[in-house]
Write a protein that holds these residues in place. Structure first.
Motif, PDB file in Angstrom:
ATOM      1  N   GLY A  97       0.787  -1.218   0.000  1.00 40.14           N
ATOM      2  CA  GLY A  97       0.000   0.000   0.000  1.00 40.14           C
ATOM      3  C   GLY A  97       0.827   1.278   0.000  1.00 40.14           C
ATOM      4  N   LEU A  98       2.118   1.144   0.148  1.00 41.55           N
ATOM      5  CA  LEU A  98       2.951   2.344   0.133  1.00 41.55           C
ATOM      6  C   LEU A  98       3.024   2.921  -1.284  1.00 41.55           C
ATOM      7  CD1 LEU A  98       4.997   4.262   1.541  1.00 41.55           C
ATOM      8  CD2 LEU A  98       6.785   2.642   0.883  1.00 41.55           C
ATOM      9  N   GLN A  99       2.761   4.220  -1.373  1.00 38.63           N
ATOM     10  CA  GLN A  99       2.959   4.924  -2.642  1.00 38.63           C
ATOM     11  C   GLN A  99       4.000   6.014  -2.443  1.00 38.63           C
ATOM     12  OE1 GLN A  99      -0.510   6.309  -4.967  1.00 38.63           O
ATOM     13  NE2 GLN A  99      -1.717   5.096  -3.537  1.00 38.63           N
ATOM     14  N   VAL A 100       4.927   6.112  -3.371  1.00 35.48           N
ATOM     15  CA  VAL A 100       5.981   7.121  -3.260  1.00 35.48           C
ATOM     16  C   VAL A 100       6.017   7.961  -4.526  1.00 35.48           C
ATOM     17  CG1 VAL A 100       8.479   7.483  -3.083  1.00 35.48           C
ATOM     18  CG2 VAL A 100       7.381   5.714  -1.697  1.00 35.48           C
ATOM     19  N   GLN A 101       6.074   9.255  -4.343  1.00 39.42           N
ATOM     20  CA  GLN A 101       6.376  10.152  -5.448  1.00 39.42           C
ATOM     21  C   GLN A 101       7.744  10.771  -5.199  1.00 39.42           C
ATOM     22  OE1 GLN A 101       5.050  10.804  -8.290  1.00 39.42           O
ATOM     23  NE2 GLN A 101       2.902  10.171  -8.159  1.00 39.42           N
ATOM     24  N   TRP A 102       8.462  11.014  -6.249  1.00 39.51           N
ATOM     25  CA  TRP A 102       9.821  11.561  -6.152  1.00 39.51           C
ATOM     26  C   TRP A 102       9.858  12.814  -7.007  1.00 39.51           C
ATOM     27  CZ3 TRP A 102      14.539  10.410  -3.900  1.00 39.51           C
ATOM     28  CH2 TRP A 102      15.680  10.938  -4.486  1.00 39.51           C
ATOM     29  N   TYR A 103      10.296  13.901  -6.433  1.00 42.12           N
ATOM     30  CA  TYR A 103      10.376  15.139  -7.214  1.00 42.12           C
ATOM     31  C   TYR A 103      11.743  15.775  -7.012  1.00 42.12           C
ATOM     32  CZ  TYR A 103       8.995  19.598  -9.330  1.00 42.12           C
ATOM     33  OH  TYR A 103       8.899  20.702 -10.138  1.00 42.12           O
ATOM     34  N   ALA A 104      12.508  15.828  -8.107  1.00 40.31           N
ATOM     35  CA  ALA A 104      13.800  16.505  -8.123  1.00 40.31           C
ATOM     36  C   ALA A 104      13.578  17.795  -8.896  1.00 40.31           C
ATOM     37  CB  ALA A 104      14.846  15.613  -8.790  1.00 40.31           C
ATOM     38  N   TRP A 105      13.315  18.845  -8.170  1.00 40.21           N
ATOM     39  CA  TRP A 105      12.755  20.059  -8.772  1.00 40.21           C
ATOM     40  C   TRP A 105      13.576  20.581  -9.961  1.00 40.21           C
ATOM     41  CZ3 TRP A 105      15.318  24.732  -8.967  1.00 40.21           C
ATOM     42  CH2 TRP A 105      16.457  24.840  -8.158  1.00 40.21           C
ATOM     43  N   TRP A 106      14.894  20.570  -9.847  1.00 44.07           N
ATOM     44  CA  TRP A 106      15.721  21.186 -10.890  1.00 44.07           C
ATOM     45  C   TRP A 106      15.715  20.378 -12.190  1.00 44.07           C
ATOM     46  CZ3 TRP A 106      17.266  17.852  -7.333  1.00 44.07           C
ATOM     47  CH2 TRP A 106      18.148  16.857  -7.695  1.00 44.07           C
ATOM     48  N   MET A 107      15.207  19.157 -12.141  1.00 45.72           N
ATOM     49  CA  MET A 107      15.134  18.326 -13.339  1.00 45.72           C
ATOM     50  C   MET A 107      13.739  18.313 -13.942  1.00 45.72           C
ATOM     51  SD  MET A 107      17.391  15.041 -12.128  1.00 45.72           S
ATOM     52  CE  MET A 107      17.492  14.354 -13.791  1.00 45.72           C
ATOM     53  N   ALA A 108      12.824  19.102 -13.376  1.00 43.18           N
ATOM     54  CA  ALA A 108      11.443  19.055 -13.850  1.00 43.18           C
ATOM     55  C   ALA A 108      11.326  19.661 -15.246  1.00 43.18           C
ATOM     56  CB  ALA A 108      10.534  19.800 -12.873  1.00 43.18           C
ATOM     57  N   HIS A 109      10.428  19.107 -16.043  1.00 44.42           N
ATOM     58  CA  HIS A 109      10.167  19.674 -17.364  1.00 44.42           C
ATOM     59  C   HIS A 109       9.714  21.118 -17.244  1.00 44.42           C
ATOM     60  CE1 HIS A 109      10.869  15.969 -19.358  1.00 44.42           C
ATOM     61  NE2 HIS A 109       9.899  15.329 -18.735  1.00 44.42           N
ATOM     62  N   SER A 110       8.962  21.413 -16.209  1.00 48.92           N
ATOM     63  CA  SER A 110       8.442  22.777 -16.051  1.00 48.92           C
ATOM     64  C   SER A 110       9.576  23.767 -15.795  1.00 48.92           C
ATOM     65  CB  SER A 110       7.426  22.805 -14.900  1.00 48.92           C
ATOM     66  OG  SER A 110       8.063  22.453 -13.687  1.00 48.92           O
ATOM     67  N   ALA A 150      11.348  24.304 -19.009  1.00 47.89           N
ATOM     68  CA  ALA A 150      10.567  25.198 -19.881  1.00 47.89           C
ATOM     69  C   ALA A 150      10.840  26.668 -19.546  1.00 47.89           C
ATOM     70  CB  ALA A 150       9.075  24.889 -19.727  1.00 47.89           C
ATOM     71  N   VAL A 151      10.930  26.973 -18.267  1.00 45.31           N
ATOM     72  CA  VAL A 151      11.241  28.355 -17.877  1.00 45.31           C
ATOM     73  C   VAL A 151      12.622  28.749 -18.388  1.00 45.31           C
ATOM     74  CG1 VAL A 151      11.629  29.913 -15.928  1.00 45.31           C
ATOM     75  CG2 VAL A 151       9.755  28.245 -15.823  1.00 45.31           C
ATOM     76  N   ALA A 152      13.578  27.841 -18.208  1.00 43.27           N
ATOM     77  CA  ALA A 152      14.944  28.150 -18.638  1.00 43.27           C
ATOM     78  C   ALA A 152      15.002  28.367 -20.149  1.00 43.27           C
ATOM     79  CB  ALA A 152      15.889  27.014 -18.219  1.00 43.27           C
ATOM     80  N   ILE A 153      14.307  27.517 -20.880  1.00 38.63           N
ATOM     81  CA  ILE A 153      14.306  27.665 -22.338  1.00 38.63           C
ATOM     82  C   ILE A 153      13.634  28.978 -22.738  1.00 38.63           C
ATOM     83  CG2 ILE A 153      13.270  26.724 -24.455  1.00 38.63           C
ATOM     84  CD1 ILE A 153      13.804  23.911 -23.315  1.00 38.63           C
ATOM     85  N   ARG A 154      12.548  29.290 -22.073  1.00 36.82           N
ATOM     86  CA  ARG A 154      11.826  30.515 -22.407  1.00 36.82           C
ATOM     87  C   ARG A 154      12.716  31.743 -22.251  1.00 36.82           C
ATOM     88  NH1 ARG A 154       7.228  29.210 -20.004  1.00 36.82           N
ATOM     89  NH2 ARG A 154       7.674  30.147 -18.013  1.00 36.82           N
ATOM     90  N   HIS A 155      13.588  31.697 -21.234  1.00 34.39           N
ATOM     91  CA  HIS A 155      14.463  32.849 -20.994  1.00 34.39           C
ATOM     92  C   HIS A 155      15.868  32.627 -21.556  1.00 34.39           C
ATOM     93  CE1 HIS A 155      11.518  34.902 -18.501  1.00 34.39           C
ATOM     94  NE2 HIS A 155      11.259  33.733 -17.934  1.00 34.39           N
ATOM     95  N   ALA A 156      16.043  31.489 -22.241  1.00 36.82           N
ATOM     96  CA  ALA A 156      17.336  31.206 -22.879  1.00 36.82           C
ATOM     97  C   ALA A 156      18.506  31.280 -21.903  1.00 36.82           C
ATOM     98  CB  ALA A 156      17.556  32.156 -24.069  1.00 36.82           C
ATOM     99  N   ILE A 157      18.324  30.672 -20.761  1.00 36.93           N
ATOM    100  CA  ILE A 157      19.424  30.605 -19.786  1.00 36.93           C
ATOM    101  C   ILE A 157      19.608  29.147 -19.374  1.00 36.93           C
ATOM    102  CG2 ILE A 157      19.409  32.931 -18.755  1.00 36.93           C
ATOM    103  CD1 ILE A 157      17.281  32.006 -16.849  1.00 36.93           C
ATOM    104  N   LYS A 158      20.857  28.795 -19.146  1.00 41.31           N
ATOM    105  CA  LYS A 158      21.148  27.385 -18.870  1.00 41.31           C
ATOM    106  C   LYS A 158      21.252  27.160 -17.364  1.00 41.31           C
ATOM    107  CE  LYS A 158      24.192  23.614 -20.223  1.00 41.31           C
ATOM    108  NZ  LYS A 158      24.696  23.340 -18.864  1.00 41.31           N
ATOM    109  N   PRO A 159      20.423  26.288 -16.825  1.00 38.42           N
ATOM    110  CA  PRO A 159      20.452  26.025 -15.384  1.00 38.42           C
ATOM    111  C   PRO A 159      21.587  25.080 -15.025  1.00 38.42           C
ATOM    112  CG  PRO A 159      18.767  24.672 -16.406  1.00 38.42           C
ATOM    113  CD  PRO A 159      19.410  25.475 -17.515  1.00 38.42           C
TER     114      PRO A 159
END
Lengths: 221, 221, 221, 221, 221, 221
Positions: D120-133, D136-145
């Motif tokens: 019954g254990l459910q795990v979500q993992w979020y590595a914020w700096w690798m998120a598509h979102s 998208a911000v970085a691409i929109r502003h043309a800066i490389k994270p």
């Protein structure tokens, strides 16, 4: 403070490993008592110090026999490593491991790894029941040695009433059996053969092992 | 086979833990011998089975005193876990750990974790030298108990010539010292105070502990 | 880069260990907040750097109280070893461990082992609630300190409505109980006694601990 | 006791993992502060409980930068396992791990193993700096994270004077370098690019991550 | 004895890591076969020795697909550490790890730790499917690479009848799923996209990787 | 997907363990190649599936022979446990371990422990060179089998020029020697005796082992 004095003139130590496990009509500590008796006899002649015995070994196959206590092999290896490192740091460089139990043989791997890490450490390993000298006695008397049969029936290990009749060695279907299967195969715990032989033969066995040990304590290389 | 019969009418076991470490003029096995003597006395009265002692504990601070053998705490915890799991599987459900050595107290954590994993397991822990009853004896006689002083100087632990003069307890600069520092602080190994008191006081101590143990063996909850 | 400059003139570090566990009406992080507050105060006076706190300790007995998070003791020891090795490699040689939780005391064994492996490492260990100076304050005011009673009820730890009535300390049947048993014994989580004392006494406690810590930070040996 | 009430109506928990490691001109705890800020914001909106952060992660490559503290990956995995088992036993079944540090990604393997063991254990993992979102911000502003450049320069992470000039990303000869080599490659610790961007972009990044997290907290499957 | 001669003139070694796990219609050993084929090709050109492959990796998410065999990450790290220490002791100082499996990336942490402990050790890590050069090929042909799709469908990995139709990449609800969930998400095991592309593209991929590897084998720093 | 079909009608698996270690004039993978050849032959007759071989075992004593790669015994046991647990979870209940290397025998302890934990698991262990049937062949031809002598000189293991002259078995001073001592004792790596015997004898050996294996694959109990 006696140990400190001892180390000024000697760097040898006897370490006894064995097991706390069923031995049919023999003591649960048979695998400790035999090497310990040998260690005592050797120590009297050669003056080599004996560490307290590690009273437990690897006996997972006998856990269905109440009284058997088994360490995981990883635990046993860690314990022996800790013991060796402790005494090595104090100046013990030549260690004879008197092992009383077959399930512990993985220890040789860890001891070899330690020899690579601790400069100057020398280790001898003696598994008395596998010695050529013991085999020679058995062959001379045409008796087959095995777990919990006559081979281990010393006066200081017999605790129950030994059966008069020999036991027919059971059919053993696998080298790796769980404890329930092992008990169904071995029943009273002996691996079969004669339960007892005349004391003279036991004395021969003991004397043969003692001679081996006294030789090993010279750490000739 | 005796253990199997025992388990038909009882599920209690005494497990002795301790150390192989310097104790000044006392035996290297002082921390085993005392709880083992108590276990034997309690067993005679209460008929409870005793497991073979685990002869080694955590004594890293004393490793500069030759003869001290120290297990890592992780090794010690694994060994005790293996022992408890072995006997639990055979039907032992109530275990009294008679611990003779302060460095082993981390064991209580592992034992608590095991209680959560092994349904029905009950554990009692007795560190004799920390008992209120022992403190009461010491207060009554206005003597301060400590490592390797009179407190542990039983007839079966004294192996050297005890000094006549009391020892001034040394200044201890830290709770965590390496073994070299520890030895420079403690010298002969005693933590100070009287080296010996009249046997009557030792008997009081022993009797007080024995009474505690007999009570704990009832496993009242 | 500030740490690099710091190391040019100092090699001391404060490491806070504690627990995330039930404390009755106090914060789950009580055992972190208290040593952290002490560390902050000491750091302001002595200018010693503080490492981020390790927010979890060994609390298996409280796992039935939701919110308690317990590391195995082996995990905790490994984590503290990794922390010490990390900073030792950078030049920190004197480390004061401000421990806020009794279940962590096995750490002292690992720290002692590390002292034998890392030349020049000095470790001080301070378990504030066990200090003689704290005992002295309690005796002076004739109040008994214990887990989750007044002793830990600082303004920065109280998160619930403290009961007015004192709590009768419960009968504790064993030193080793599983978490279910522990909860049935302790109920609201306090070990009993007064839930709160006047703030002046808390200030005395805090000041006594701070003085101890400032002394320990001198690392006199 | 609040946690017990919480569990009556929710079984979700946020666990923050990160690192204590060099981040150039940013806080040593950057990898904790960012996911913790996100967790706080998400918790305010979704009412999900947050566990105390585990302040250390795997950063062996940065150990030559004083202030970096690295756990072995095995230690980190054990710690997270202990945390998850603790709260799972209390009724938390859905856990979102907000991870702030790339060196911790091996945790996903251990978490997957735990999912097989804890029904019954459910795990979500979020590595914020690798998120598509975020991408998208970085691409929109043309800066490389990248590590320790503008991407992590939030108001709550900047602790030093950020250089005005961009940094030319260095040549990185290997994915696996020891800490000395890593420092010679990276110098001030930033992986290169702009050190700072307008706050509006940082707000976009934060908002994008927060939206992701709020979605993940629904634990849709 | 050939290895001894080799070490007189070279100190480089290629170590192949991968997995034994489901790959849809491809071999269970796909993640070994691909890096092994690359290693063989590189070895023929550069004359660098190849160690026997470690045939198992971390694949807990695929355990519901029969035939998948997964090591715990801690086991895998220990195995690779033992391998590296073995050969380092013999004189191998530059090791290229050709990794064929994403679940093994935690190995980089352990390898970094080893670099700090073994002076002069240099490690290169190559995860072929993540290489920029592979990405470039995929972009050039406008095809998306993924697990068990065309990207891994080499002549020496295809063991089943590849479907003609492309597979729609499934919705993946979490980065951390247990094996049952993983199977319900991925069905036949492929992550979607084309199952096969013309052999010329596969040759381009192989050539690109081989060029990368030959460059890495120079161990330029 | 073939494995899934296989499991519908069979639950047996062959697992090959061995070593990557010096064998004099034979392949470093001799201890893998021999059991793998036997496994292949048995599989052709009995239709039993073979897992990929674990190419490394415990050979600390040979680490001074370049090319030898040794796992710690604890690592090896963990790896085999992980493999067994992986396949057991998929329905494999009867596992024959074809072991090619003496240093791995500690595995039997771990396998026994696993049998106690995994209901219905049956394990057979076959160390071909210790089989009675192999001993019988050797006795019949009056040749003594040993490490890296004729016993292992199959067409698929010989990689060097075998000496014409027999080798006098060296004096072995201890069962536990470090790798430097081991090399000084064994020289070219063979334990002595004839380097080669007529192919007919090798065929007899192979046939005897194959017959044993086919019998064991019946898992009669």
């Amino acid at each position: 403070m006696d140990v400190e004095n001892y180390l000024k003139q000697d760097d040898r130590l006897i370490l006894v490993t064995g097991a706390c496990e069923q031995h049919g009509y023999l003591s649960l500590l048979t695998d400790i008592r035999i090497p310990m008796a040998l260690a005592d006899a050797a120590s009297q002649q050669a003056g080599v110090l004996i560490a307290p015995p590690l009273n437990f070994g690897c006996s997972p196959y006998f856990l269905t026999y109440p009284g058997t206590i088994s360490l995981r092999l990883s635990t046993l290896m860690d314990a022996v490593e800790d013991i060796v490192r402790s005494v090595y740091g104090q100046g013990f460089k030549r260690i004879l491991v008197l092992n009383g139990h077959g399930g512990n043989s993985g220890l040789k791997i860890r001891l070899t790894e330690l020899c690579a890490q601790l400069p100057g450490l020398q280790v001898q390993w003696y598994a008395w029941w596998m010695a050529h000298s013991v085999e020679a006695v058995a062959i001379r008397h045409a008796i087959k040695p095995d777990h919990a049969n006559w081979l281990e029936a010393f006066p200081f290990t017999v605790v129950g009433e030994l059966p008069q009749e020999d036991k027919l060695p059971p059919y053993v279907p696998s080298d790796v059996m769980d404890a329930a299967k092992t008990r169904s195969v071995y029943g009273d715990g002996s691996f079969g053969g004669q339960y007892r032989v005349p004391q003279e033969i036991m004395d021969e066995i003991f004397a043969a092992c003692l001679a081996d040990i006294l030789h090993l304590l010279k750490f000739e290389s």
